[in-house]
Design a protein around this motif. Structure first.
Motif, PDB file in Angstrom:
ATOM      1  N   UNK A  72     -17.960  37.606 -31.210  1.00 35.84           N
ATOM      2  CA  UNK A  72     -18.461  38.957 -30.951  1.00 35.84           C
ATOM      3  C   UNK A  72     -19.985  38.890 -30.820  1.00 35.84           C
ATOM      4  N   UNK A  73     -20.518  39.590 -29.818  1.00 32.46           N
ATOM      5  CA  UNK A  73     -21.969  39.667 -29.636  1.00 32.46           C
ATOM      6  C   UNK A  73     -22.395  41.087 -29.978  1.00 32.46           C
ATOM      7  N   UNK A  74     -23.154  41.199 -31.065  1.00 31.65           N
ATOM      8  CA  UNK A  74     -23.481  42.521 -31.625  1.00 31.65           C
ATOM      9  C   UNK A  74     -24.965  42.837 -31.417  1.00 31.65           C
ATOM     10  N   UNK A  75     -25.338  44.103 -31.662  1.00 28.75           N
ATOM     11  CA  UNK A  75     -26.771  44.425 -31.679  1.00 28.75           C
ATOM     12  C   UNK A  75     -27.478  43.580 -32.759  1.00 28.75           C
ATOM     13  N   UNK A  76     -28.730  43.226 -32.484  1.00 30.03           N
ATOM     14  CA  UNK A  76     -29.478  42.338 -33.399  1.00 30.03           C
ATOM     15  C   UNK A  76     -29.382  42.766 -34.854  1.00 30.03           C
ATOM     16  N   UNK A  77     -29.505  44.080 -35.080  1.00 30.22           N
ATOM     17  CA  UNK A  77     -29.613  44.547 -36.470  1.00 30.22           C
ATOM     18  C   UNK A  77     -28.343  44.284 -37.266  1.00 30.22           C
ATOM     19  N   UNK A  78     -27.247  43.984 -36.578  1.00 31.95           N
ATOM     20  CA  UNK A  78     -25.999  43.737 -37.311  1.00 31.95           C
ATOM     21  C   UNK A  78     -25.663  42.252 -37.425  1.00 31.95           C
ATOM     22  N   UNK A  79     -26.561  41.383 -36.969  1.00 33.46           N
ATOM     23  CA  UNK A  79     -26.265  39.944 -37.034  1.00 33.46           C
ATOM     24  C   UNK A  79     -26.139  39.463 -38.484  1.00 33.46           C
ATOM     25  N   UNK A  80     -26.940  40.047 -39.359  1.00 31.24           N
ATOM     26  CA  UNK A  80     -26.875  39.667 -40.770  1.00 31.24           C
ATOM     27  C   UNK A  80     -25.502  40.018 -41.344  1.00 31.24           C
TER      28      UNK A  80
END
Ligand code: PEP
Length: 276
Positions: free
Chosen positions: A40-48
């Motif tokens: 899954x490729x998510x918005x940056x802020x949800x990578x953590x």
């Protein structure tokens, strides 16, 4: 033999709560698939959050873009090295929404690919024509131009990194993205074969290994016909990636198609495809 790859592009969607429920459902259902890699490729802020939730799972995660810069006075940019710190395996690069909204050129997209590779990420490089370009008989020419910087613009060192990190190409006809109107299996197969043939001109061995995935209104109802095509190695999903049952169903269909392809006699070698 190439494994199938199914990647969700979440775009500008999600919240901590929604992600938690979606990722939990995916984790529960996608741990025992054979011959299919999922991400899954998510918005940056949800990578953590993705890293915390997926690190012990079969699902990889990635970013939706990386900067063409390493560091400096580039407000709002996020570098490849930064996203790599969050355990990302992939980054989408050159998505048509970026090309249209932010006027990202092929040159800029190629720089982003280079940064992704140097950070140890697998770029998912997107190409595809608009409806006017297809109607004007220009589809292959447009995709050829988008691919040229990758095929001939990368020097030997960068090309070796592309092989090492298994760079992925996503063929996404712009007219099929988010419209419900997918490419026919024959249209997509023809373009995938063309892309593979272009890569074979530089490196025949890599051409047989590189995964070329299809994106554009891929859904549970059309996945079987598209993913069973010989040069289609999986999918990049927008809308269907946000609905757990749809994403899971498409991953299962990919596993089935992969099984069928593995049972087939010989993987086809890339053949020249005419531009006519
Ligand atoms: C995409 O934007 O990459 C995409 C394939 O979207 P959709 O599946 O919604 O057409």
């Amino acid at each position: 033999m190439r494994n199938q790859l199914v990647v969700g592009n979440w775009k500008l969607h999600g919240s901590l709560l929604e992600n938690q429920s979606l990722l939990n459902l995916l984790k529960q259902s996608l741990h025992d698939l054979h011959g299919v890699d999922t991400a899954v490729c998510l918005p940056y802020v949800y990578l953590f959050q993705a890293q915390a939730m997926l690190q012990d799972s079969a699902i990889a995660w990635g970013a939706q873009n990386v900067s063409q810069f390493t560091e400096g006075a580039y407000t709002s940019c996020v570098s490849a090295a930064m996203v790599a710190e969050f355990g990302c395996r992939y980054s989408i690069v050159g998505h048509s929404e970026r090309r249209a909204l932010k006027l990202e050129s092929n040159q800029v997209a190629t720089k982003r690919v280079l940064h992704a590779l140097h950070a140890g990420l697998t770029p998912i490089f997107c190409v595809g024509e608009t409806v006017d370009e297809r109607d004007g008989g220009m589809a292959e020419l447009i995709v050829k131009n988008q691919m040229l910087n990758i095929v001939y613009g990368l020097d030997d060192e960068a090309f070796a990194l592309a092989k090492k990190f298994n760079m992925v190409i996503a063929y996404e006809p712009v007219w099929a993205i988010g419209t419900g109107q997918h490419a026919s299996p024959e249209q997509a197969q023809r373009m995938h074969a063309f892309i593979r043939w272009m890569i074979a001109e530089r490196d025949p061995e890599f051409a047989t290994q590189i995964r070329i995935v299809y994106g554009g209104s891929l859904s549970p109802s059309n996945a079987q016909s598209l993913l069973s095509m010989p040069d289609i190695d999986g999918g990049l999903l927008g809308r269907a990636a946000l609905v757990a049952e749809d994403f899971i169903q498409i991953c299962r269909t990919a596993a089935l198609c992969q099984h069928q392809k593995q049972s087939a006699v010989e993987p086809p070698t890339p053949q020249p495809v005419s531009l006519a």
